[in-house]
Write an enzyme that holds these catalytic residues in place. Structure first.
Site, PDB file in Angstrom:
ATOM      1  N   LYS A 198      -1.749  45.141  63.794  1.00 60.89           N
ATOM      2  CA  LYS A 198      -1.836  46.671  63.156  1.00 60.89           C
ATOM      3  C   LYS A 198      -3.076  47.412  62.443  1.00 60.89           C
ATOM      4  O   LYS A 198      -3.337  46.743  62.141  1.00 60.89           O
ATOM      5  CB  LYS A 198      -0.849  46.944  62.307  1.00 60.89           C
ATOM      6  CG  LYS A 198       1.491  47.307  64.426  1.00 60.89           C
ATOM      7  CD  LYS A 198       0.673  47.445  64.665  1.00 60.89           C
ATOM      8  CE  LYS A 198       1.918  47.731  65.904  1.00 60.89           C
ATOM      9  NZ  LYS A 198       1.988  46.796  66.228  1.00 60.89           N
TER      10      LYS A 198
HETATM   11  C1  LIG Z   1       5.591  51.657  68.641  1.00 57.80           C
HETATM   12  C2  LIG Z   1       5.666  50.608  67.528  1.00 57.80           C
HETATM   13  N1  LIG Z   1       7.117  50.152  67.187  1.00 57.80           N
HETATM   14  C3  LIG Z   1       7.817  49.489  66.630  1.00 57.80           C
HETATM   15  C4  LIG Z   1       6.952  48.389  66.613  1.00 57.80           C
HETATM   16  C5  LIG Z   1       7.597  47.319  66.102  1.00 57.80           C
HETATM   17  O1  LIG Z   1       7.229  47.042  64.780  1.00 57.80           O
HETATM   18  P1  LIG Z   1       7.347  45.059  64.243  1.00 57.80           P
HETATM   19  O2  LIG Z   1       6.466  44.647  65.232  1.00 57.80           O
HETATM   20  O3  LIG Z   1       6.466  45.002  62.913  1.00 57.80           O
HETATM   21  O4  LIG Z   1       8.769  44.938  64.120  1.00 57.80           O
HETATM   22  C6  LIG Z   1       6.011  48.315  66.908  1.00 57.80           C
HETATM   23  C7  LIG Z   1       5.263  47.444  67.325  1.00 57.80           C
HETATM   24  O5  LIG Z   1       3.720  47.297  67.528  1.00 57.80           O
HETATM   25  C8  LIG Z   1       5.248  49.347  68.038  1.00 57.80           C
HETATM   26  O6  LIG Z   1       4.167  49.769  68.776  1.00 57.80           O
END
Ligand SMILES: Cc1ncc(COP(=O)(O)O)c(C=O)c1O
Length: 480
Positions: free
Chosen positions: A296
């Site tokens: 990210k």
């Molecule tokens: C649009 C979106 N929402 C949620 C997430 C979930 O993030 P996390 O891996 O921190 O749970 C991601 C992760 O790639 C994402 O791209």
């Protein structure tokens, strides 16, 4: 051999002959020699190409190297960071000497064409190491300790929100926000189908049903008309996702939410630092949820953050995050909660990352403008947009490839790039098509973007020469 030994081995004086320079180049492995004056001050780089051209022009082995036309070398200085040095490479400059204050060569950097180019690599350095070390030295490795609060404060500040609640991921952050908004069994939550699956899964965890809608063809974000058309008596919330860093149409979404009394939870996992009408995304709905997974905008390894201006939501998220333990009384639980906490170790990395955020965002813009420069107007290639009233952070620079015009599919282009050690990623398959949801809907924009999309390397440490290599491989692979 260390770089210092190589420098000693391959350096020559400006009074030497072409033959001596050739011998010096032959002693090293970098295809060049550093020319210095009698006091050891750097003057120029001579490459084996420069020597070959001089010989072809008729100069003899015993000619002085001064017959070779002088070219000012691109050099770095001791104080330059690796990132600054990386940016000095180009398709012509593949060797960069590093000089000290006396103009002596003390190191050099070589561009390796065979280098693997990652899609997204975190930018971590001594700053993160130092703060993580502090956690280890002090023993504050779990969720106690100063960094969680510090990171929350920094995130609240940077998003213009009053409250920020750190958690273990964006997925758990979305789950907490939905619970805080009172979403549960029998409710419906509208989500775009074109997203990472956890946007929908978080809804499912609550017992509610994710209702999938299509996205806009140009921004790839949730389509307003489709939201309106999907609202039922059971609808409780909307989760707009700012996909790949481009903000969703928040004014329209908030207007619909107001009309139907819905909660808006922004999924900002991919869009930290983006703005909509000069306001930070994440602050525009009722809650905003960030991800700090390793790929990210900034990272804590795994991690997430909920930001909000609503104290009730913030308190509820915090309570549920900490096992539902009443803040007033230890080990006292009036609700079923979760262990969704962020550790002090993760938050320490987050605090260090926040000091890099502005630079990361700036470099991402720069990378996007370089891609636009090289890939603009190529047949069958659609570039990501940036509407005039938003700032796109181009989390992953993602292009669409129309196979009928470009003569190659996104999937095959990915394989071609892999051949030359360039990583890329497909766009997420739409969630309504995933085996666990498979709703039988037809959502043509999500399906088209998913089948033609390809995310290109977008790390802040990407060098301009890497972007040139990526784009020239793409040009060679399509009908151009
Ligand atoms: C649009 C979106 N929402 C949620 C997430 C979930 O993030 P996390 O891996 O921190 O749970 C991601 C992760 O790639 C994402 O791209």
């Amino acid at each position: 051999m260390t770089n210092k030994n190589i420098i000693l081995d391959i350096s020559v004086l400006s009074t030497c002959t072409i033959q001596q320079a050739m011998q010096a180049i032959g002693r090293g492995e970098i295809g060049a020699t550093f020319v210095t004056n009698s006091k050891g001050k750097f003057q120029r780089v001579l490459t084996d190409g420069d020597i070959r051209r001089a010989l072809l022009e008729g100069h003899g082995l015993q000619s002085n190297i001064n017959v070779i036309p002088f070219k000012e070398a691109i050099v770095a200085h001791e104080s330059n960071s690796i990132e600054e040095i990386s940016q000095l490479f180009s398709d012509k400059i593949r060797l960069i000497p590093v000089l000290d204050s006396e103009q002596k060569v003390i190191d050099f950097h070589l561009y390796d064409k065979r280098r693997h180019i990652a899609v997204a690599k975190p930018l971590l350095d001594d700053e993160e190491l130092q703060l993580v070390s502090e956690c280890i030295i002090t023993g504050w490795v779990s969720s106690g300790g100063p960094f969680v609060t510090k990171f929350e404060e920094l995130m609240a500040d940077s998003t213009n929100c009053q409250y920020a609640v750190a958690c273990s991921s964006a997925t758990t952050g979305l789950h907490l926000s939905l619970l805080a908004a009172g979403v549960g069994e029998g409710d419906e939550v509208i989500v775009p189908s074109l997203t990472f699956i956890s946007t929908a899964n978080a809804v499912t965890y609550t017992g509610a049903k994710p209702v999938f809608v299509d996205v806009d063809k140009s921004t790839w974000n949730i389509c307003l008309a489709q939201i309106r058309g999907s609202i039922t008596k059971k609808t409780k919330a909307i989760i707009p996702v700012h996909l790949y860093g481009h903000p969703a149409e928040m004014d329209g979404i908030n207007a619909i939410a107001k009309e139907f009394n819905l909660v808006v939870i922004e999924d900002v996992a991919e869009a930290q630092g983006s703005t909509y009408k000069n306001q930070p995304t994440g602050s525009l709905g009722n809650m905003g949820v960030y991800s700090f997974f390793g790929n990210k905008i900034i990272t804590t390894g795994e991690g997430g953050m909920i930001v909000t201006n609503n104290k009730e939501f913030a308190d509820k998220c915090r309570l549920l995050r900490d096992h539902g333990m009443t803040p007033e009384k230890r080990y006292w639980h009036e609700v079923i909660g979760y262990n969704y906490r962020m550790t002090n170790l993760q938050a320490a990395i987050g605090v260090a990352q926040m000091s890099k955020l502005e630079n990361i965002l700036e470099r991402k813009k720069d990378i996007a403008s370089k891609y636009k420069q090289y890939l603009g107007n190529l047949p069958g290639i659609t570039l990501p947009v940036e509407l005039p009233h938003v700032s796109n952070v181009y989390w992953l620079y993602t292009i669409l490839i129309d196979p009928d015009i470009a003569g190659i599919s996104a999937e095959n282009l990915m394989l071609q790039l892999r051949e030359v050690k360039i990583d890329s990623r497909p766009v997420f398959p739409p969630v309504h098509k995933q085996p666990v949801y498979n709703t039988g809907q037809s959502l043509p924009n999500s399906e088209y973007i998913s089948s033609t999309g390809l995310s290109l390397p977008s790390s802040p440490e990407l060098r301009d020469i890497d972007i040139e290599k990526i784009c020239s491989t793409i040009k060679q692979s399509i009908n151009y």
